[in-house]
Design a protein around this motif. Structure first.
Motif, PDB file in Angstrom:
ATOM      1  N   LEU A 224      -3.643   4.446  -9.797  1.00  0.00           N
ATOM      2  CA  LEU A 224      -4.560   3.329  -9.649  1.00  0.00           C
ATOM      3  C   LEU A 224      -5.812   3.717  -8.880  1.00  0.00           C
ATOM      4  CD1 LEU A 224      -2.220   0.299  -8.938  1.00  0.00           C
ATOM      5  CD2 LEU A 224      -3.244   1.036 -11.082  1.00  0.00           C
ATOM      6  N   ASP A 225      -5.734   4.816  -8.119  1.00  0.00           N
ATOM      7  CA  ASP A 225      -6.902   5.288  -7.387  1.00  0.00           C
ATOM      8  C   ASP A 225      -7.476   4.214  -6.462  1.00  0.00           C
ATOM      9  OD1 ASP A 225      -8.710   7.236  -6.704  1.00  0.00           O
ATOM     10  OD2 ASP A 225     -10.224   6.467  -8.091  1.00  0.00           O
ATOM     11  N   ILE A 226      -6.593   3.650  -5.648  1.00  0.00           N
ATOM     12  CA  ILE A 226      -6.979   2.608  -4.703  1.00  0.00           C
ATOM     13  C   ILE A 226      -7.438   3.245  -3.388  1.00  0.00           C
ATOM     14  CG2 ILE A 226      -6.098   0.687  -3.347  1.00  0.00           C
ATOM     15  CD1 ILE A 226      -6.288   0.089  -6.303  1.00  0.00           C
ATOM     16  N   PRO A 227      -8.518   2.736  -2.788  1.00  0.00           N
ATOM     17  CA  PRO A 227      -8.958   3.250  -1.481  1.00  0.00           C
ATOM     18  C   PRO A 227      -8.065   2.760  -0.353  1.00  0.00           C
ATOM     19  CG  PRO A 227     -10.389   1.452  -2.141  1.00  0.00           C
ATOM     20  CD  PRO A 227      -9.448   1.709  -3.303  1.00  0.00           C
ATOM     21  N   TRP A 228      -6.822   3.188  -0.376  1.00  0.00           N
ATOM     22  CA  TRP A 228      -5.806   2.759   0.590  1.00  0.00           C
ATOM     23  C   TRP A 228      -6.223   3.047   2.032  1.00  0.00           C
ATOM     24  CZ3 TRP A 228      -4.207   6.756   3.632  1.00  0.00           C
ATOM     25  CH2 TRP A 228      -4.466   8.049   3.147  1.00  0.00           C
ATOM     26  N   HIS A 229      -7.048   4.083   2.200  1.00  0.00           N
ATOM     27  CA  HIS A 229      -7.430   4.484   3.563  1.00  0.00           C
ATOM     28  C   HIS A 229      -8.314   3.468   4.254  1.00  0.00           C
ATOM     29  CE1 HIS A 229     -10.522   5.921   0.779  1.00  0.00           C
ATOM     30  NE2 HIS A 229     -11.379   5.853   1.780  1.00  0.00           N
ATOM     31  N   ARG A 230      -8.860   2.511   3.501  1.00  0.00           N
ATOM     32  CA  ARG A 230      -9.750   1.517   4.122  1.00  0.00           C
ATOM     33  C   ARG A 230      -8.994   0.346   4.707  1.00  0.00           C
ATOM     34  NH1 ARG A 230     -13.749   2.067  -0.935  1.00  0.00           N
ATOM     35  NH2 ARG A 230     -14.403   4.203  -0.498  1.00  0.00           N
TER      36      ARG A 230
ATOM     37  N   GLU B 136       2.582  11.472   2.265  1.00  0.00           N
ATOM     38  CA  GLU B 136       1.539  11.554   1.239  1.00  0.00           C
ATOM     39  C   GLU B 136       0.202  11.048   1.762  1.00  0.00           C
ATOM     40  OE1 GLU B 136       1.446  12.133  -2.397  1.00  0.00           O
ATOM     41  OE2 GLU B 136       3.049  13.493  -1.797  1.00  0.00           O
ATOM     42  N   HIS B 137       0.269   9.929   2.449  1.00  0.00           N
ATOM     43  CA  HIS B 137      -0.944   9.330   3.000  1.00  0.00           C
ATOM     44  C   HIS B 137      -0.862   9.429   4.515  1.00  0.00           C
ATOM     45  CE1 HIS B 137       0.436   7.016  -0.657  1.00  0.00           C
ATOM     46  NE2 HIS B 137      -0.624   7.632  -1.105  1.00  0.00           N
ATOM     47  N   SER B 138      -1.131  10.595   5.026  1.00  0.00           N
ATOM     48  CA  SER B 138      -0.944  10.859   6.456  1.00  0.00           C
ATOM     49  C   SER B 138      -2.080  10.292   7.303  1.00  0.00           C
ATOM     50  CB  SER B 138      -0.859  12.360   6.672  1.00  0.00           C
ATOM     51  OG  SER B 138      -2.116  12.957   6.407  1.00  0.00           O
ATOM     52  N   PRO B 139      -1.809  10.114   8.587  1.00  0.00           N
ATOM     53  CA  PRO B 139      -2.837   9.615   9.499  1.00  0.00           C
ATOM     54  C   PRO B 139      -4.052  10.538   9.496  1.00  0.00           C
ATOM     55  CG  PRO B 139      -0.693   9.595  10.557  1.00  0.00           C
ATOM     56  CD  PRO B 139      -0.527  10.318   9.264  1.00  0.00           C
ATOM     57  N   GLY B 140      -3.793  11.845   9.470  1.00  0.00           N
ATOM     58  CA  GLY B 140      -4.898  12.806   9.485  1.00  0.00           C
ATOM     59  C   GLY B 140      -5.786  12.662   8.265  1.00  0.00           C
ATOM     60  N   LEU B 141      -5.149  12.507   7.118  1.00  0.00           N
ATOM     61  CA  LEU B 141      -5.912  12.342   5.883  1.00  0.00           C
ATOM     62  C   LEU B 141      -6.713  11.051   5.909  1.00  0.00           C
ATOM     63  CD1 LEU B 141      -6.696  13.068   3.006  1.00  0.00           C
ATOM     64  CD2 LEU B 141      -4.553  12.023   2.221  1.00  0.00           C
ATOM     65  N   GLN B 142      -6.058   9.977   6.371  1.00  0.00           N
ATOM     66  CA  GLN B 142      -6.745   8.688   6.407  1.00  0.00           C
ATOM     67  C   GLN B 142      -7.966   8.758   7.318  1.00  0.00           C
ATOM     68  OE1 GLN B 142      -4.257   5.291   7.307  1.00  0.00           O
ATOM     69  NE2 GLN B 142      -5.889   3.874   6.735  1.00  0.00           N
ATOM     70  N   ARG B 143      -7.788   9.367   8.463  1.00  0.00           N
ATOM     71  CA  ARG B 143      -8.918   9.483   9.378  1.00  0.00           C
ATOM     72  C   ARG B 143     -10.033  10.329   8.771  1.00  0.00           C
ATOM     73  NH1 ARG B 143      -9.168  10.165  15.792  1.00  0.00           N
ATOM     74  NH2 ARG B 143     -11.306  10.891  15.968  1.00  0.00           N
ATOM     75  N   TYR B 144      -9.632  11.414   8.140  1.00  0.00           N
ATOM     76  CA  TYR B 144     -10.613  12.286   7.506  1.00  0.00           C
ATOM     77  C   TYR B 144     -11.426  11.522   6.463  1.00  0.00           C
ATOM     78  CZ  TYR B 144     -12.476  15.805   4.328  1.00  0.00           C
ATOM     79  OH  TYR B 144     -13.313  16.543   3.516  1.00  0.00           O
ATOM     80  N   LEU B 145     -10.737  10.785   5.618  1.00  0.00           N
ATOM     81  CA  LEU B 145     -11.421  10.034   4.562  1.00  0.00           C
ATOM     82  C   LEU B 145     -12.382   8.994   5.144  1.00  0.00           C
ATOM     83  CD1 LEU B 145      -8.421   9.533   2.100  1.00  0.00           C
ATOM     84  CD2 LEU B 145     -10.422  11.009   1.777  1.00  0.00           C
ATOM     85  N   LEU B 146     -11.951   8.341   6.215  1.00  0.00           N
ATOM     86  CA  LEU B 146     -12.809   7.336   6.843  1.00  0.00           C
ATOM     87  C   LEU B 146     -14.027   7.981   7.488  1.00  0.00           C
ATOM     88  CD1 LEU B 146     -10.112   4.959   8.395  1.00  0.00           C
ATOM     89  CD2 LEU B 146     -11.625   4.494   6.458  1.00  0.00           C
TER      90      LEU B 146
ATOM     91  N   LEU C  80       0.830  -1.204   0.000  1.00  0.00           N
ATOM     92  CA  LEU C  80       0.000   0.000   0.000  1.00  0.00           C
ATOM     93  C   LEU C  80       0.862   1.251   0.000  1.00  0.00           C
ATOM     94  CD1 LEU C  80      -2.846  -1.137   2.377  1.00  0.00           C
ATOM     95  CD2 LEU C  80      -2.934  -0.810  -0.095  1.00  0.00           C
ATOM     96  N   HIS C  81       1.984   1.170   0.705  1.00  0.00           N
ATOM     97  CA  HIS C  81       2.906   2.311   0.720  1.00  0.00           C
ATOM     98  C   HIS C  81       3.365   2.639  -0.694  1.00  0.00           C
ATOM     99  CE1 HIS C  81       5.994   5.075   2.030  1.00  0.00           C
ATOM    100  NE2 HIS C  81       6.884   4.398   1.325  1.00  0.00           N
ATOM    101  N   SER C  82       3.531   1.626  -1.494  1.00  0.00           N
ATOM    102  CA  SER C  82       4.048   1.832  -2.841  1.00  0.00           C
ATOM    103  C   SER C  82       2.936   1.783  -3.896  1.00  0.00           C
ATOM    104  CB  SER C  82       5.115   0.780  -3.154  1.00  0.00           C
ATOM    105  OG  SER C  82       4.615  -0.526  -2.952  1.00  0.00           O
ATOM    106  N   THR C  83       1.724   2.032  -3.478  1.00  0.00           N
ATOM    107  CA  THR C  83       0.609   2.057  -4.436  1.00  0.00           C
ATOM    108  C   THR C  83       0.778   3.206  -5.419  1.00  0.00           C
ATOM    109  OG1 THR C  83      -0.905   1.297  -2.709  1.00  0.00           O
ATOM    110  CG2 THR C  83      -1.889   2.213  -4.699  1.00  0.00           C
ATOM    111  N   PRO C  84       0.816   2.899  -6.709  1.00  0.00           N
ATOM    112  CA  PRO C  84       0.884   3.968  -7.711  1.00  0.00           C
ATOM    113  C   PRO C  84      -0.389   4.818  -7.616  1.00  0.00           C
ATOM    114  CG  PRO C  84       1.458   1.856  -8.684  1.00  0.00           C
ATOM    115  CD  PRO C  84       0.895   1.573  -7.323  1.00  0.00           C
ATOM    116  N   ASP C  85      -0.224   6.132  -7.578  1.00  0.00           N
ATOM    117  CA  ASP C  85      -1.369   7.020  -7.400  1.00  0.00           C
ATOM    118  C   ASP C  85      -2.423   6.852  -8.483  1.00  0.00           C
ATOM    119  OD1 ASP C  85      -0.277   8.049  -5.127  1.00  0.00           O
ATOM    120  OD2 ASP C  85       0.721   9.704  -6.144  1.00  0.00           O
TER     121      ASP C  85
END
Length: 122
Positions: free
Chosen positions: A52-58, A72-82, A45-50
């Motif tokens: 691809l538009d994968i819902p990495w936050h899930r 790039e994929h910060s904890p704050g962003l992940q929490r926000y998306l969830l 997931l860390h190396s997911t090519p952008d």
DNA sequence: ATAATGACTGGGG
DNA sequence: ACCCCAGCCATTA
């Protein structure tokens, strides 16, 4: 190109996690038949090519907590998306019993059989 | 081929 | 609850 590699399978599977649900790293690994490869899922997931538009936050850890500290994929962003998808946090945790994705085997097999449009392009 | 690298996990203190 | 540790394993930052 590598449509059969483990990373690719991770991206493929994660792409099918419904909004408002989450999976753990170990769960993804287990669904792919590698129950001990949780760390490798994190790396994938860390190396997911952008593009691809994968819902990495899930994907979060088995405790129901956010693990990333990537810029790039910060904890704050992940929490926000969830939270945008309706998940409620109790402190730093979400209730896994309530939100964890629970696909049946037929669903998994269908996803994996369908295979690939996620092969890397580098 | 070998060594290093993690967005993990479960158990123990 | 928290911190720490050893085992884990596909990929190569």
């Amino acid at each position: 190109m590598n449509s059969t590699g483990f990373f690719n399978s991770v991206w493929l599977l994660v792409a099918h996690i419904p909004a408002g649900r989450v999976a753990s790293y170990g769960q993804i690994a287990a669904l792919l038949g590698h129950p001990r490869a949780a760390r490798t899922v994190g790396w994938a997931l860390h190396s997911t090519p952008d593009h691809l538009d994968i819902p990495w936050h899930r994907v979060i850890n088995s405790q129901g907590r956010i693990s990333t500290d990537c810029g790039e994929h910060s904890p704050g962003l992940q929490r926000y998306l969830l939270e945008q998808e309706g998940l409620q946090f109790d402190g730093d945790y979400v209730d896994m019993d309530r939100y964890q994705w629970q696909p049946d085997m037929a669903t998994i097999e269908a996803i994996l059989a369908k295979g690939h449009p996620l092969a890397r392009t580098d």
